[in-house]
Motif scaffolding. Structure first.
Motif, PDB file in Angstrom:
ATOM      1  N   UNK A 284       0.819  -1.213   0.000  1.00 14.52           N
ATOM      2  CA  UNK A 284       0.000   0.000   0.000  1.00 14.52           C
ATOM      3  C   UNK A 284       0.850   1.259   0.000  1.00 14.52           C
ATOM      4  N   UNK A 285       2.114   1.162   0.327  1.00 12.03           N
ATOM      5  CA  UNK A 285       3.011   2.305   0.279  1.00 12.03           C
ATOM      6  C   UNK A 285       2.961   3.194   1.514  1.00 12.03           C
ATOM      7  N   UNK A 286       2.367   2.747   2.588  1.00  8.03           N
ATOM      8  CA  UNK A 286       2.355   3.522   3.822  1.00  8.03           C
ATOM      9  C   UNK A 286       3.729   3.465   4.462  1.00  8.03           C
ATOM     10  N   UNK A 287       4.063   4.490   5.226  1.00  6.76           N
ATOM     11  CA  UNK A 287       5.305   4.437   5.994  1.00  6.76           C
ATOM     12  C   UNK A 287       5.072   3.528   7.202  1.00  6.76           C
ATOM     13  N   UNK A 288       6.151   3.167   7.875  1.00  6.46           N
ATOM     14  CA  UNK A 288       6.032   2.267   9.030  1.00  6.46           C
ATOM     15  C   UNK A 288       5.234   2.927  10.141  1.00  6.46           C
ATOM     16  N   UNK A 289       5.379   4.233  10.305  1.00  2.00           N
ATOM     17  CA  UNK A 289       4.640   4.944  11.355  1.00  2.00           C
ATOM     18  C   UNK A 289       3.142   4.967  11.073  1.00  2.00           C
ATOM     19  N   UNK A 290       2.753   5.252   9.822  1.00  3.09           N
ATOM     20  CA  UNK A 290       1.330   5.292   9.468  1.00  3.09           C
ATOM     21  C   UNK A 290       0.715   3.893   9.555  1.00  3.09           C
ATOM     22  N   UNK A 291       1.463   2.880   9.121  1.00  5.51           N
ATOM     23  CA  UNK A 291       0.955   1.505   9.189  1.00  5.51           C
ATOM     24  C   UNK A 291       0.774   1.066  10.643  1.00  5.51           C
ATOM     25  N   UNK A 292       1.711   1.429  11.510  1.00  9.83           N
ATOM     26  CA  UNK A 292       1.587   1.049  12.916  1.00  9.83           C
ATOM     27  C   UNK A 292       0.438   1.812  13.586  1.00  9.83           C
ATOM     28  N   UNK A 293       0.207   3.053  13.189  1.00  6.42           N
ATOM     29  CA  UNK A 293      -0.912   3.814  13.736  1.00  6.42           C
ATOM     30  C   UNK A 293      -2.248   3.167  13.334  1.00  6.42           C
ATOM     31  N   UNK A 294      -2.365   2.758  12.071  1.00  8.75           N
ATOM     32  CA  UNK A 294      -3.578   2.058  11.624  1.00  8.75           C
ATOM     33  C   UNK A 294      -3.750   0.738  12.371  1.00  8.75           C
ATOM     34  N   UNK A 295      -2.655   0.029  12.596  1.00  5.72           N
ATOM     35  CA  UNK A 295      -2.716  -1.229  13.319  1.00  5.72           C
ATOM     36  C   UNK A 295      -3.218  -1.007  14.741  1.00  5.72           C
ATOM     37  N   UNK A 296      -2.703   0.016  15.409  1.00  2.00           N
ATOM     38  CA  UNK A 296      -3.119   0.303  16.782  1.00  2.00           C
ATOM     39  C   UNK A 296      -4.606   0.672  16.819  1.00  2.00           C
ATOM     40  N   UNK A 297      -5.071   1.470  15.872  1.00  2.00           N
ATOM     41  CA  UNK A 297      -6.480   1.866  15.842  1.00  2.00           C
ATOM     42  C   UNK A 297      -7.400   0.672  15.601  1.00  2.00           C
ATOM     43  N   UNK A 298      -6.955  -0.275  14.772  1.00  2.00           N
ATOM     44  CA  UNK A 298      -7.770  -1.462  14.514  1.00  2.00           C
ATOM     45  C   UNK A 298      -7.759  -2.397  15.721  1.00  2.00           C
ATOM     46  N   UNK A 299      -6.650  -2.480  16.433  1.00  2.00           N
ATOM     47  CA  UNK A 299      -6.541  -3.388  17.570  1.00  2.00           C
ATOM     48  C   UNK A 299      -7.140  -2.812  18.855  1.00  2.00           C
TER      49      UNK A 299
END
Length: 152
Positions: A47-62
């Protein structure tokens, strides 16, 4: 010598299964990990997200999984609180009228029926007719009838 605090209310004690977590917490945390970790790798790579944006999305989903595992108010877990809020907002009527069983109205209705029966019986006696028509009581009147000595 080591002392261990023992709570007075033993119903609040929950048995720990693994890593000092209850079964409920273990299931919720593992469900959050099963959803969040693959999402992180999917968002980070293609998807081309940076590691910070991907981890933020992961935290919001979890986050809902973690809240379900940990949060408890007045002895109710998170899903029961959400279910109660949903019921109040969407399923139950907004106005709930106060209703009582009015025994005076039942007695007044019975008195009216008795007067009507006496009036009908009086007319039939004058005409010489033998048939007497007695109006039926409503179900609510029958259930609230006082029991006399013969009924006991």
């Amino acid at each position: 010598m080591a002392y261990v605090p023992v709570p007075k209310d033993l119903t609040a004690v929950k048995t720990k299964v693994l890593f000092n977590l209850t079964k409920r917490q273990l299931v919720c945390f593992s469900g959050g990990a099963l959803v969040g970790v693959p999402l992180f790798f999917l968002l980070k790579g293609p998807a081309g997200f940076s590691a910070g944006a991907a981890s933020l999305c992961m935290v919001l989903v979890m986050l809902p999984f973690f809240l379900t595992a940990v949060y408890e108010k007045n002895g109710l877990p998170m899903e029961k609180i959400v279910r109660n809020i949903f019921r109040v907002l969407f399923l139950r009527p907004k106005q709930r009228p106060y209703q009582t069983n009015n025994y005076y109205a039942v007695l007044a209705r019975q008195s009216q029926l008795d007067k009507e029966v006496r009036r009908i019986v009086g007319k039939k006696a004058k005409t010489g007719c033998e048939a007497v028509i007695v109006p039926r009581r409503e179900a609510s009147d029958r259930s609230r009838r006082r029991k006399g000595p013969a009924d006991r």
